[in-house]
Design a protein around this motif. Structure first.
Motif, PDB file in Angstrom:
ATOM      1  N   VAL A 214       8.587  -1.706  -9.092  1.00  0.00           N
ATOM      2  CA  VAL A 214       9.649  -1.674  -8.078  1.00  0.00           C
ATOM      3  C   VAL A 214       9.493  -2.879  -7.147  1.00  0.00           C
ATOM      4  CG1 VAL A 214      10.715  -0.330  -6.237  1.00  0.00           C
ATOM      5  CG2 VAL A 214       9.685   0.840  -8.189  1.00  0.00           C
ATOM      6  N   PRO A 215      10.497  -3.709  -7.014  1.00  0.00           N
ATOM      7  CA  PRO A 215      10.383  -4.871  -6.116  1.00  0.00           C
ATOM      8  C   PRO A 215      10.356  -4.445  -4.654  1.00  0.00           C
ATOM      9  CG  PRO A 215      12.617  -4.681  -6.975  1.00  0.00           C
ATOM     10  CD  PRO A 215      11.801  -3.655  -7.691  1.00  0.00           C
ATOM     11  N   VAL A 216       9.583  -5.181  -3.849  1.00  0.00           N
ATOM     12  CA  VAL A 216       9.511  -4.919  -2.416  1.00  0.00           C
ATOM     13  C   VAL A 216      10.057  -6.128  -1.670  1.00  0.00           C
ATOM     14  CG1 VAL A 216       7.546  -3.374  -2.682  1.00  0.00           C
ATOM     15  CG2 VAL A 216       7.136  -5.803  -2.253  1.00  0.00           C
ATOM     16  N   HIS A 217      10.237  -5.980  -0.367  1.00  0.00           N
ATOM     17  CA  HIS A 217      10.838  -7.053   0.427  1.00  0.00           C
ATOM     18  C   HIS A 217       9.902  -8.251   0.507  1.00  0.00           C
ATOM     19  CE1 HIS A 217      12.840  -9.038   3.843  1.00  0.00           C
ATOM     20  NE2 HIS A 217      13.913  -8.380   3.423  1.00  0.00           N
ATOM     21  N   LYS A 225       0.934  -8.273  -5.243  1.00  0.00           N
ATOM     22  CA  LYS A 225       0.376  -9.308  -6.099  1.00  0.00           C
ATOM     23  C   LYS A 225       0.767 -10.697  -5.586  1.00  0.00           C
ATOM     24  CE  LYS A 225       0.217  -6.542 -10.326  1.00  0.00           C
ATOM     25  NZ  LYS A 225       0.719  -6.401 -11.717  1.00  0.00           N
ATOM     26  N   GLU A 226      -0.201 -11.611  -5.659  1.00  0.00           N
ATOM     27  CA  GLU A 226      -0.025 -12.991  -5.217  1.00  0.00           C
ATOM     28  C   GLU A 226       0.282 -13.090  -3.727  1.00  0.00           C
ATOM     29  OE1 GLU A 226       2.876 -14.829  -7.685  1.00  0.00           O
ATOM     30  OE2 GLU A 226       1.734 -14.554  -9.537  1.00  0.00           O
ATOM     31  N   SER A 227      -0.069 -12.059  -2.971  1.00  0.00           N
ATOM     32  CA  SER A 227       0.083 -12.080  -1.516  1.00  0.00           C
ATOM     33  C   SER A 227      -1.234 -11.633  -0.887  1.00  0.00           C
ATOM     34  CB  SER A 227       1.214 -11.152  -1.073  1.00  0.00           C
ATOM     35  OG  SER A 227       2.453 -11.613  -1.565  1.00  0.00           O
ATOM     36  N   SER A 311      -0.917   4.816  -2.437  1.00  0.00           N
ATOM     37  CA  SER A 311      -0.419   4.780  -1.053  1.00  0.00           C
ATOM     38  C   SER A 311       0.079   3.400  -0.623  1.00  0.00           C
ATOM     39  CB  SER A 311      -1.504   5.286  -0.098  1.00  0.00           C
ATOM     40  OG  SER A 311      -1.767   6.660  -0.317  1.00  0.00           O
ATOM     41  N   PRO A 312      -0.666   2.309  -0.866  1.00  0.00           N
ATOM     42  CA  PRO A 312      -0.177   0.987  -0.424  1.00  0.00           C
ATOM     43  C   PRO A 312       1.178   0.622  -1.019  1.00  0.00           C
ATOM     44  CG  PRO A 312      -2.504   0.878  -0.994  1.00  0.00           C
ATOM     45  CD  PRO A 312      -2.025   2.219  -1.440  1.00  0.00           C
TER      46      PRO A 312
END
Length: 508
Positions: A214-217, A225-227, A311-312
């Motif tokens: 599911v994509p997030v903002h 990922k990658e953040s 949870s995250p």
């Protein structure tokens, strides 16, 4: 009479039922001595048959007359007959009910192996809705399940195990989590709920097969990922003003109803969404000991536990609308916005920096409207004349580390090299090697050139002392996995020590 009587008794019985003349007539017909007129019987034959009928009626009337002469005996026989019939009927009914119960129990057992009808109080509403939204599921590339048996099979478990993990119990002898506290950087303690292996595997399945797709903002940088904290801090470098704000009771705010809404919005039927939400949430509990038996008593509704792998990802999905609104609002005021978990950061330069209070008022309004509460004591407004930090990283001119902390860390490594690890402290964790290793990795992530030298030195110090390299941990340097294992070992030790204690009760 088609056949000749085989015994004398049979002959007597036949004659008694009709008459001697009727029997002789039937035998004569059978042997061919009496011609039978199929169209119309002869007069003697008719008389013999009629005579037999009259004799039969007379015998019946005589039998009835004999009964009437002794009414008590008749009544007694009648009662015996009724009692016998009643007992036979009761026995038949008992056997029938027993068979029905067995069939019902077997049918229920078979149904329970394939279906989930009830999951306890407060969360079972909607289990009869089984229609999913195939369009939404296809949009996100998510697996579709027509029933709970398919979901359990996909998870590699039985429906009974799935029910066991999702069941909402007010009081239970079993807990799916190990709970312990971890020290916060800013003081205080954070409750960590680490799932037990069976539940942990199920949660990882949900994370990998559903939530990660599911994509997030784009403004969300935590648990993505990658953040990282570095990408979260990067947009706020060289800004005239940097604003940090935190949510109060962030995870307890994300309750079962909101998590269930996530899965339903993704396209899952309410029944499947209920099961998935129950797996990903838990209520806060009190541990009560009574007569030597431990009970976990729920207090409050189910919420996202800190420590569950799901949870995250769920926090980022739930906060999508919040991020979208805050990002849009910040952009309208020429501010930049990022979020790392419950840490909100805004920054601006030039004339836009004058709109700080307008921004704060709108942030509070949007957060309240989205069901979140801002922490009144966690607001920080940092101008460019002072040190500006975002998630622990200095952002005044470039991404950097607090010089004061860096000097202290180098001094600590020097002291360890001179006098060893004993008596030293870094942060609030008692595990000094893990804390040192974690901070060195933190520096390497922000400043690779400085961090590489520190890591090499830490490795050398650990190698000389025979200390194994810790597992990758949190930003505080404490490995959550290691902490979980330590707590489980401690629990087992406490069980052995408390074995044989006198019955009683205790409330923690």
């Amino acid at each position: 009479m088609s056949q000749q009587p085989r015994t004398r008794q049979e002959l007597y019985d036949i004659i008694r039922q009709s008459s001697k003349d009727e029997f002789i007539l039937s035998e004569m017909k059978r042997l061919g001595f009496w011609k039978t007129n199929n169209k119309k019987p002869s007069l003697p034959e008719t008389l013999i048959n009629r005579q037999g009928e009259l004799r039969k009626e007379i015998r019946e009337l005589v039998a009835k007359q004999q009964k009437i002469k002794d009414p008590e005996k008749v009544l007694q026989n009648y009662r015996k007959q009724r009692l016998k019939e009643s007992r036979e009927k009761q026995k038949a009914n008992r056997e029938k009910r027993a068979q029905e119960r067995e069939a019902k129990a077997l049918n229920w057992k078979l149904k329970k192996e394939k279906e989930i009808f009830y999951l306890g109080e407060d969360i079972s509403i909607g289990l009869h809705f089984t229609e999913s939204n195939a369009i939404n599921l296809h949009k996100f590339g998510l697996p579709d399940f027509s029933n709970e048996e398919e979901l359990a099979t996909a998870m590699g478990m039985k429906v009974g195990h799935l029910r066991f993990l999702a069941y909402n119990r007010k009081v239970s002898k079993v807990s799916h989590y190990r709970r312990f506290y971890m020290q916060k950087k800013t003081g205080g303690k954070r409750l960590i709920s680490a799932p037990m292996p069976l539940l942990k595997n199920a949660q990882y399945w949900v994370l990998e097969n559903i939530l990660d797709k599911v994509p997030v903002h784009e403004s969300a940088h935590g648990f993505k990922k990658e953040s990282s904290i570095v990408t979260n801090a990067q947009p706020h470098v060289k800004q005239d003003v940097v604003i940090n704000h935190d949510f109060k009771d962030f995870f307890p705010t994300l309750n079962f109803r909101r998590v269930k809404g996530v899965f339903q919005n993704l396209g899952y039927a309410e029944k499947i969404a209920t099961i998935l939400s129950a797996i990903c949430t838990e209520p806060d509990v009190d541990l009560v000991k009574m007569d030597g038996v431990k009970y976990f008593v729920a207090k409050g509704e189910r919420v996202l536990p800190q420590g569950a792998p799901t949870s995250p990802a769920l926090t980022n999905i739930i906060c999508f609308k919040l991020d979208k609104r805050l990002a849009g609002m910040a952009n309208s005021l020429n501010f930049k916005y990022t979020r790392y978990a419950d840490d909100l950061t805004f920054s601006a330069s030039g004339d836009a920096a004058k709109n700080v209070y307008k921004l704060l008022w709108r942030v509070k309004s949007i957060a309240t409207d989205e069901g979140f509460n801002l922490h009144p004591d966690k607001l920080r407004i940092m101008r460019n004349g002072s040190r500006q930090e975002v998630t622990g990283i200095v952002v005044n001119n470039e991404l950097g580390i607090c010089r004061k902390n860096l000097r202290k860390f180098r001094a600590l490594l020097h002291n360890i090299e001179k006098t060893g690890w004993e008596g030293k402290q870094w942060g609030k964790t008692p595990n000094l090697p893990a804390a040192v290793w974690g901070y060195a990795n933190f520096v390497f992530m922000v400043k690779p050139e400085k961090g590489k030298a520190l890591l090499e030195k830490v490795k050398t110090l650990m190698g000389k002392s025979g200390i194994e390299k810790p597992m990758s941990g949190t930003s505080s340097g404490v490995s959550l996995e290691r902490k979980i294992k330590e707590e489980q070992s401690k629990i087992q030790k406490d069980k052995k020590q408390n074995k044989g204690n006198k019955p009683g009760w205790k409330l923690w």
